[in-house]
Each structure stands twice: as C-alpha cells, then as structure tokens.
Design a protein around this motif. Structure first.
Motif, short mmCIF file in Angstrom:
data_model
loop_
_atom_site.label_atom_id
_atom_site.label_comp_id
_atom_site.label_asym_id
_atom_site.label_seq_id
_atom_site.Cartn_x
_atom_site.Cartn_y
_atom_site.Cartn_z
N ALA A 93 0.76 -1.33 -0.05
CA ALA A 93 -0.01 0.06 0.02
C ALA A 93 0.85 1.22 -0.12
O ALA A 93 0.45 2.25 -0.59
CB ALA A 93 -0.99 -0.11 1.18
N CYS A 94 1.97 1.28 0.89
CA CYS A 94 3.03 2.57 0.78
C CYS A 94 3.52 2.63 -0.49
O CYS A 94 3.69 3.89 -1.25
CB CYS A 94 3.92 2.13 1.82
SG CYS A 94 3.19 2.32 3.67
N HIS B 284 17.78 7.46 1.90
CA HIS B 284 16.95 8.69 2.05
C HIS B 284 17.86 9.83 1.64
O HIS B 284 17.55 10.81 1.24
CB HIS B 284 16.01 8.88 3.21
CG HIS B 284 14.79 8.01 3.27
ND1 HIS B 284 14.24 7.43 4.62
CD2 HIS B 284 14.35 7.00 2.44
CE1 HIS B 284 13.13 6.82 4.27
NE2 HIS B 284 13.29 6.36 3.06
N ALA B 285 19.06 9.85 2.51
CA ALA B 285 19.83 10.87 1.99
C ALA B 285 20.22 11.06 0.72
O ALA B 285 20.30 12.30 0.14
CB ALA B 285 21.21 10.67 2.85
N LEU C 263 6.65 2.64 4.98
CA LEU C 263 6.00 4.01 5.41
C LEU C 263 6.71 5.21 5.61
O LEU C 263 6.63 6.37 5.37
CB LEU C 263 5.53 3.56 6.80
CG LEU C 263 4.71 4.76 7.63
CD1 LEU C 263 3.42 5.40 6.72
CD2 LEU C 263 4.11 4.08 8.99
N SER C 264 7.96 4.68 6.10
CA SER C 264 9.09 6.22 6.33
C SER C 264 9.33 6.87 4.80
O SER C 264 9.45 7.80 4.94
CB SER C 264 10.40 5.44 7.01
OG SER C 264 11.03 4.75 6.20
N THR C 265 9.51 5.99 3.76
CA THR C 265 9.83 6.46 2.50
C THR C 265 8.41 7.32 2.03
O THR C 265 8.72 8.15 1.59
CB THR C 265 9.87 5.46 1.63
OG1 THR C 265 11.11 4.69 1.99
CG2 THR C 265 10.28 5.92 0.16
N ALA D 32 11.28 -2.71 -1.71
CA ALA D 32 10.17 -1.46 -1.88
C ALA D 32 10.65 -0.87 -2.96
O ALA D 32 9.85 -0.21 -3.55
CB ALA D 32 10.00 -0.97 -0.69
N GLY D 33 12.13 -0.53 -3.04
CA GLY D 33 12.63 0.53 -3.92
C GLY D 33 12.56 -0.16 -5.36
O GLY D 33 12.19 0.48 -6.38
#
Length: 485
Positions: free
Chosen positions: A99-100, A193-194, A146-148, A307-308
C-alpha cells in the motif's frame, strides 16, 4: 475494469487493490503443508514463554529480535500458537508495504505507476519467501515503505503558512526507530533517503530536519546496536562475502536501473527514480560494505530494499502506459493488469516452490511426527547439535515419555534458545543406562560436522554400545533409533 473507472474515483483503489492482492498471495498456501523450519521454530518457542522469561533470554541471546519476540508473544497469547498466528503478521506487513509503495508511486508517477508498483512487490521472489515467514523482516519492509512515503510527502509539499511538518517528521523518526528495534540493519534506509535528498537538491532546512529526526532514531536504537554486538557469535555462521554472492544484487540493480531509465530521471526532480533507486541500491551496497568487515550478507537483512525495486517497476509500467496511450487510447490501461497477469504465470514455478516445505532447509514438525511414531515410553532422546532440540520445544507432545538425558538445564531455566547440556562424561554415563535411544539430527544432505565435545561423546557411545534398528529422514531432519547391543 480499472481502466474504465473515472480518475476522480481511483484514489482508494491505488492502495486497496495491491493490499488485497498481497493478502491473497500471502494466504495462498500459508501453512506450507503444516511445516515449520528452524528459524520460525525459534520464534514459536520464544513466543510461548512469559514476558519475564523472554526478557531474561534476551540478556543472553537474540536481543536483536527482542521487540519482535514480545510482539509475537502477545499474538500467541491472544490467538494461540499456530502457523497462521506465526505467519499472518508478515502477510499483513507486506500488504501494508505494498500500500505504501502504491501511494508513493502514485504521488511520483501517476495512478498506473502506483498500482503497478504496489502489485509488483508481492510477486518479487525474495518477497514471496518472507511473505509467509514467521520472522521480523516483512515488518521491517512495511516500516521502510511507510518512512519512505512520509519523506516523499514532506518533499512534495509546497511550504506555506499554517503547514506544520513536525508531526510527519516525528512519525518518520518513530517509524525508523521501530524498524531499527526489529532489525538495526534497517538503519541503512537513512543513507538511502539521504541519497534521495541529494538527488532532488533538497533545501537546507529539509536537510537539517532530516538529520535531526534521523539522529534521534539512531540514538534510540544505539543501545540495542551496541548490546547486540556482544552477541555477535550468533551470526558467526554467515560465510564471508564472495563474488558469487553478489550476483543477486547485481541482477536487482540492473533491473532497477532499466526501470529507472524508462522513468527518464532528471537531477533536481522528485521522481520514482529519485526515491526508488537509492532505496534499492544503497542498502544492498551498504550491506556489502559492512560484510567486508564482518560477514553479514543475507538478503533478508535488506528485504526492505525491495520496496525500491517495486517503485521502479511501477514507474516503468507507468511510463509504458503513457507511451502506449497515444497509439491505443482505449487499451493502454490494460497494460498494467496484463503485465501482472503474465508475471504471475511466468513466476508460477517460483510461487509454488516458495509455498512448499522443501523451500526451507528443514521442518521441525515433520520430524516430531516421526519421533511420536518411533518412540516408546522410557526411551532416551538425543539432539545433535543441541539446537535441534527446537523440534521438542515446538512439539512437546511428540516427546512425551522420552527422557532428554543430555539436558542439564532447560532453555527456559538457562534463559537460552537450546538449553544447557551436561558435560561429556555425564552424558556418557546417562546413555550407558539406556536400552533404546532416539537421535534427532540433520538429514545427511544438510548435516554439517559438529566440533562440540558433547556431540562427539554422544556419537562415541552410540557407536560402541548401540546398534541402529531404524532410520528415517524427512524434510531435512533425521531420526535414528538405536538399541543396546
């Protein structure tokens, strides 16, 4: 069909369809023919202990999985011990991750990019394996997703008066921290993320907030990281990194790069490539770098990087739909469902394999059934190595009436996973007083030599004073019945 639904009504479908799709994939063959392998057996037997007993054990072993064990203990208390209770959290976690990915993909590449990415996640072979696994790696993947998503929402928002970002930054830090408490190698999501912030040329204010909230997450996880290092002998079995082990990451990065090219990435623009490629590449490369210092290269430790890859696959599918629309305005929307359908058929052998007991190295429940069939009241039982005692801990009923003659302190009493065994001389003495002994060990094709003195003593007595009367090998485990000569 989805392609005929007005765009204004597609909002919930972009995450609902991938979630339900992933749950369906997870429920398909969830019990794996009533099999449980050694890693899941650790979860099962620890979850069955009291909270105090779990906390005592974490001081000696498996502190890195402490939060997960406590969660599973609560679920076992509520719903009882079963393969469904063991694995359903992973199914729901991957569904949440899908879902994310879908919502993130829609923000960055449109409806079809989000839908394609969300549905692709559950089909990836690595995800198929851990989708039905009673271990914490799927939960980490959900947290990384979720964090992404939170980071993308913060980067895509236009600053303005009255817009408060701190609640989402707080949620971001808490999510990263919880993931780290489930598996601290998930902190590799922060450099990923950086890289995204660098790619999109984020403002200095965004960089400072990311660094501050990320540092809070790291600080919260640091005690666990440092303490778990004292238990590093648990991962001493992981082999050193070889070129052969890097073939998988190379294939994944190549596939991700091809999908990113279809997305036409540009520096300075927030896109699926800017988010997905770092999320795929940085954890993989980071784990390779860590493994050069200490061997730790296992794909499950960076499962969240899938996920990526799913984001990039979704972006490629979205780009294909956009390219096809001028030529096939009515049929372009069929491209994503068609691609998913073809993938399901192409991956059917993989899907069936992951749901079979043979996909794991062993099955503690199958060997327990053999023990129940072969054992007689008053027989002795031995485990080589001692870790194979997990089958008795998961299925104690199968060992009723059998004497574990080598065991000095139970796993609960010793606050360990496998218990503490007596010294070799006492084991020998105990065996000499037995008429029948059942030896539970690994099947020949997966067995490794044991250098433990206790195991050598067991083998020596059995060879000298006993003869084999029955031998059964089933799903990676072996039961041999010995009778006194």
């Amino acid at each position: 069909m989805l392609c005929h639904i007005p765009a204004a009504r597609r909002g919930p479908l972009v995450w609902l369809v991938p979630s339900l799709w992933t749950v369906a994939l997870g429920l398909w063959g969830l019990s794996r023919q009533d099999s449980v392998w050694r890693d899941e057996a650790a979860t099962w037997q620890v979850a069955g202990r009291s909270t105090g007993e779990i906390l005592d054990m974490l001081g000696n072993v498996d502190a890195v999985h402490g939060l997960y064990y406590l969660l599973m203990h609560g679920l076992f208390e509520l719903f009882g011990a079963s393969t469904t209770t063991l694995r359903l959290p992973s199914v729901l976690a991957v569904a949440a991750a899908a879902a994310c990915v879908a919502v993130t993909g829609r923000r960055l590449g449109g409806f079809w990019a989000g839908l394609g990415g969300g549905m692709a996640l559950g089909l990836l072979p690595a995800v198929q394996f851990y989708l039905q696994e009673g271990r914490p790696y799927a939960l980490v993947a959900a947290g990384a997703g979720l964090s992404t998503l939170l980071l993308v929402s913060l980067l895509s928002e236009v600053p303005g008066p009255g817009r408060r970002a701190w609640p989402r930054w707080t949620a971001y830090a808490v999510t990263v921290l919880v993931c780290a408490l489930l598996n601290w190698l998930s902190l590799l999501v922060l450099p990923a993320h950086a890289a995204t912030l660098w790619w999109v040329r984020a403002r200095r204010r965004v960089w400072l907030r990311w660094a501050a909230y990320g540092a809070c997450a790291v600080a919260g996880a640091l005690p666990l990281v440092l303490f778990s290092r004292s238990q590093s002998d648990q991962v001493s079995w992981i082999p050193p990194l070889t070129w052969h082990m890097m073939i998988g990451p190379a294939i994944l990065l190549t596939l991700g790069g091809v999908c990113a090219l279809a997305d036409r990435p540009r520096a300075g623009r927030l896109s699926a490539s800017a988010v997905g490629l770092p999320l795929l590449a940085v954890p993989q490369l980071g784990l390779i770098g860590i493994s050069l210092v200490q061997p730790l290269f296992l794909d499950r430790y960076v499962l969240f990087s899938m996920a990526g890859l799913a984001l990039l696959i979704g972006a490629g599918l979205g780009a294909a739909v956009r390219s096809a629309r001028p030529l096939f305005p009515r049929g372009a929307g069929l491209l994503v469902p068609g691609a998913i359908g073809v993938s399901v058929l192409a991956l059917l052998p993989v899907e069936l394999d992951k749901r079979a007991p043979a996909s794991r190295v062993d099955d503690v429940l199958a060997v327990a059934g053999e023990v129940a069939r072969l054992g007689r009241p008053g027989d002795a039982v031995l485990f080589v190595p001692a870790a194979r005692r997990d089958t008795a801990l998961v299925s104690p009923g199968a060992f009723a009436g059998l004497a574990d003659v080598a065991l000095e302190r139970s796993p609960v009493a010793s606050a360990t996973l496998k218990g503490e065994e007596a010294d070799p001389a006492r084991i020998r003495e105990a065996l000499l007083g037995q008429r029948r002994v059942l030896l539970v060990t690994d099947a020949a094709k997966v067995a490794k030599p044991s250098g433990a003195a206790r195991d050598a003593a067991k083998a020596a007595v059995l060879k000298e004073r006993f003869k084999v009367v029955e031998d059964r090998q089933v799903r990676g485990r072996r039961v041999t019945v010995y009778e006194r000569r």
